[in-house]
Write a protein that holds these residues in place. Structure first.
Motif, short mmCIF file in Angstrom:
data_model
loop_
_atom_site.label_atom_id
_atom_site.label_comp_id
_atom_site.label_asym_id
_atom_site.label_seq_id
_atom_site.Cartn_x
_atom_site.Cartn_y
_atom_site.Cartn_z
N ILE A 268 0.84 -1.21 0.00
CA ILE A 268 0.00 0.00 0.00
C ILE A 268 0.87 1.25 0.00
O ILE A 268 0.60 2.23 -0.72
N LYS A 269 1.93 1.22 0.81
CA LYS A 269 2.83 2.38 0.87
C LYS A 269 3.49 2.64 -0.49
O LYS A 269 3.59 3.79 -0.94
N GLU A 270 3.93 1.56 -1.15
CA GLU A 270 4.58 1.74 -2.45
C GLU A 270 3.58 2.25 -3.49
O GLU A 270 3.91 3.13 -4.30
N LEU A 271 2.34 1.74 -3.44
CA LEU A 271 1.32 2.22 -4.36
C LEU A 271 1.01 3.70 -4.12
O LEU A 271 0.86 4.48 -5.07
N ASN A 272 0.95 4.09 -2.85
CA ASN A 272 0.68 5.50 -2.52
C ASN A 272 1.80 6.41 -3.03
O ASN A 272 1.55 7.55 -3.43
N SER A 273 3.02 5.91 -3.02
CA SER A 273 4.13 6.72 -3.55
C SER A 273 3.96 6.96 -5.04
O SER A 273 4.21 8.06 -5.54
N TYR A 274 3.50 5.94 -5.77
CA TYR A 274 3.26 6.13 -7.21
C TYR A 274 2.06 7.04 -7.45
O TYR A 274 2.04 7.81 -8.42
N VAL A 275 1.05 6.95 -6.58
CA VAL A 275 -0.10 7.84 -6.71
C VAL A 275 0.33 9.30 -6.52
O VAL A 275 -0.08 10.20 -7.27
#
Length: 260
Positions: free
Chosen positions: A88-95
């Motif tokens: 989730i953290k990695e996805l939020n960074s891409y968002v």
């Protein structure tokens, strides 16, 4: 810990998410090198679709973790939760990176003064800004301002429609809330009436039971009196049974008096 040892489905989902993360990383690196605005927009759309797919896979990962929670120990469950939070953290960074590029794209986007595609400047009927007269530029500018005003008017209409819908929804919710309050009050009144009716039924039941006891006692008394009368008539010489007050003497005694 290898996820395949815990669940093959979890391992498969993790592999798909890892593939999407690699695509996102390469896609944003490629986006940095793209100068054309339209190509940047298309690239962002593709990356946004990948992020949506990644979000869906993370939700599937979470559901699978909850399903196998009872079959795993505390350490494994903790590891799976940490893995989910990391994804989730990695996805939020891409968002966040996508939002940054989107903002930069909007800020750097230049207004196209020409009809038709931005490529193919050597084609016929395409005017360069340097070859346009001041009057043509002013006319084109006025036309764009009119189009912008129309766009703003449409946006205002959409906002007004949204406000109207929100007002209607709020009024409907208020009416439904008041209706629910009335229903609750009516239910309370019905509940109170049922309680009173239950008490009344219990009192009537007790009264009926008392009346039945009294009637049974009276019935026993009548039966006893009838039994005494019958015994007296059948065996008038029985002195153990006293005469009942108001009862006529036996018929035999009356015959004896007549004979004497």
């Amino acid at each position: 810990m290898d996820l395949a040892a815990v669940s093959e489905e979890l391992a498969e989902i993790e592999g798909q998410i890892a593939d999407i993360f690699r695509v996102l990383s390469n896609g944003f690196q490629k986006l940095e090198k793209i100068k054309d605005v339209n190509r940047q927009s298309r690239q962002l759309e593709e990356l946004t679709d990948k992020m949506r797919e990644c979000k869906r896979l993370i939700k599937e990962f979470d559901r699978e973790v909850k399903e196998i929670e009872r079959r795993t120990d505390a350490n494994t469950h903790k590891m799976l939760n940490e893995k989910k939070q990391s994804m989730i953290k990695e996805l939020n960074s891409y968002v966040a990176l996508k939002k940054q590029h989107q903002s930069n794209l909007e800020n750097n986007k230049q207004v196209d003064l020409f009809d038709g595609p931005s490529e193919g400047f050597g084609e016929e009927n395409v005017l360069l800004a340097s070859s346009m007269t001041n009057q043509q530029l002013m006319d084109r500018g006025h036309q764009m301002m009119d189009e912008t005003d129309q766009t703003i008017d449409r946006a205002k209409k959409v906002v007004q429609d949204t406000v109207d819908v929100g007002t209607e929804t709020a009024a409907a919710l208020k009416a439904q809330t008041e209706q629910m309050s009335r229903i609750v009050n009516e239910l309370d009144s019905i509940h109170f009436s049922i309680q009173k009716a239950s008490k009344l039924v219990k009192e009537i039941g007790r009264q009926v039971a008392t009346d039945k006891c009294i009637m049974a006692l009276l019935f026993l008394i009548v039966i006893g009196v009838i039994a005494i009368i019958i015994v007296k008539l059948v065996n008038p010489k029985n002195k153990d049974i006293r005469d009942i007050p108001g009862l006529a003497p036996p018929a035999m005694n009356r015959r004896l008096l007549w004979t004497t």
